[in-house]
Design an enzyme around this catalytic site. Sequence first.
Site, PDB file in Angstrom:
ATOM      1  N   LYS A   1     -55.716  -7.627  -5.626  1.00  9.97           N
ATOM      2  CA  LYS A   1     -55.042  -7.395  -4.335  1.00  9.97           C
ATOM      3  C   LYS A   1     -53.608  -6.904  -4.576  1.00  9.97           C
ATOM      4  O   LYS A   1     -53.150  -5.954  -3.944  1.00  9.97           O
ATOM      5  CB  LYS A   1     -55.035  -8.672  -3.490  1.00  9.97           C
ATOM      6  CG  LYS A   1     -56.404  -9.070  -2.961  1.00  9.97           C
ATOM      7  CD  LYS A   1     -56.962  -8.051  -1.989  1.00  9.97           C
ATOM      8  CE  LYS A   1     -58.377  -8.348  -1.551  1.00  9.97           C
ATOM      9  NZ  LYS A   1     -59.051  -7.220  -0.886  1.00  9.97           N
TER      10      LYS A   1
ATOM     11  N   SER B   1     -54.335  -9.636   1.072  1.00 11.87           N
ATOM     12  CA  SER B   1     -54.551 -11.057   1.345  1.00 11.87           C
ATOM     13  C   SER B   1     -53.262 -11.845   1.155  1.00 11.87           C
ATOM     14  O   SER B   1     -52.413 -11.501   0.314  1.00 11.87           O
ATOM     15  CB  SER B   1     -55.603 -11.575   0.363  1.00 11.87           C
ATOM     16  OG  SER B   1     -55.616 -12.984   0.337  1.00 11.87           O
TER      17      SER B   1
ATOM     18  N   TYR C   1     -59.182 -11.850  -8.922  1.00 12.38           N
ATOM     19  CA  TYR C   1     -59.323 -11.381  -7.537  1.00 12.38           C
ATOM     20  C   TYR C   1     -57.936 -11.155  -6.912  1.00 12.38           C
ATOM     21  O   TYR C   1     -57.652 -10.097  -6.352  1.00 12.38           O
ATOM     22  CB  TYR C   1     -60.114 -12.408  -6.708  1.00 12.38           C
ATOM     23  CG  TYR C   1     -59.884 -12.282  -5.225  1.00 12.38           C
ATOM     24  CD1 TYR C   1     -60.506 -11.283  -4.483  1.00 12.38           C
ATOM     25  CD2 TYR C   1     -59.004 -13.145  -4.556  1.00 12.38           C
ATOM     26  CE1 TYR C   1     -60.268 -11.157  -3.121  1.00 12.38           C
ATOM     27  CE2 TYR C   1     -58.756 -13.028  -3.204  1.00 12.38           C
ATOM     28  CZ  TYR C   1     -59.388 -12.035  -2.486  1.00 12.38           C
ATOM     29  OH  TYR C   1     -59.137 -11.904  -1.154  1.00 12.38           O
TER      30      TYR C   1
END
Length: 342
Positions: free
Chosen positions: A156, A127, A152
Amino acid sequence: MKKQVLVSGGAGYIGSHVTVELIEAGYDVIVADNMSNCDLTCFEGVKKITGRTDLPFIKMDFCDKAAVDQLFTDYKIDAVIHFAAFKAVGESVAEPLKYYSNNLISFMNVLDAARTHGGCNVLFSSSATVYGEAEVLPVTEQTPRLPSTSPYGNTKQMCEDILRDSVKAYEGIHGIALRYFNPIGAHPSALIGELPRGVPNNLVPFITQTAIGKRECLSIFGKDYPTEDGTCLRDYIDIVDLAKAHVAAVSRMVNGKMEKEYEIFNVGTGRPVSVYELVTKFEKVNNLKLNYKFVDRRPGDVMAIWADTKLANEKLGWKAERTVEETLAAAWAWEKHLAENR
Ligand code: UD1
């Protein structure tokens, strides 16, 4: 012989669109998902769009190491695209261990199975969140990653590093990380699209749910950013264009075209669009009036981010093609399809 691609988390929003494009490009696909954040709506939609009523579906959790290993025993897998992960930023702050264990263990299980089964091409869905609040825009793949503000985002970054190190250490593993900007929209058939559970966190599902009457009013987070209209700038990438970038990346891997064993590509349009612009474009293209109001900034939001897409354009031979208007029309068609069919 057709090349076989395993799509983990393949019943979800991005996974289902990628599955369609892979099949249309001539790949055999195995869809695997634990259904923790979706139902079978999109998988059934994929079968309808492609006519592949026999499309293999395996309900499994990628945190189950033995199950992942079994999958690699049962199928000859030429490439795996790993989507299976949790993705709600706010929830990850409240429940970090849930995110670290699920997102990291599932990916390490994939890599370990790839390693022990003679190697594999691995595509990781990363992302643009890894760039944080970048100083120079647009961001290139060389733009330094910044410390993440959420578990989160950390997962990544960590998964990118786990892939980079695994590729270096284990023969036969090749890896690509695709850094997505803001995927929006739906398939033109309106048979698959985004299906958020509960109140949507992301902008476009909130817009479409407000337009259909499921939500009363869209809150636009922040009107005082130092941008032209005071709202945030993002790079909204059409979901079908995004899916096609995966096909290009898989093709690069399985056809031995990679220049390094681990590569990273931005997947965006290269065009910044403000939140306010997106809202007004949505109203215009779909000929409706949206109920919205301006509220305070959302904590953790970056003011602006968009992609430099040169590398993906050149090396993957891929380019975003659909206009924001087409994408917003598709998003609305999908919401209406849901209202009529659920
Ligand atoms: C978010 C995540 C990002 C993740 C991506 C996945 C944050 C801070 N970032 O990106 O890590 O990879 O989703 O799709 O959560 N907005 C409104 N009203 C709303 C919803 C959003 O005004 O109801 C605005 C936001 O302030 C932002 C823009 O719309 O400026 C896009 O928001 P969103 O769709 O949530 O995506 P990101 O925050 O860019």
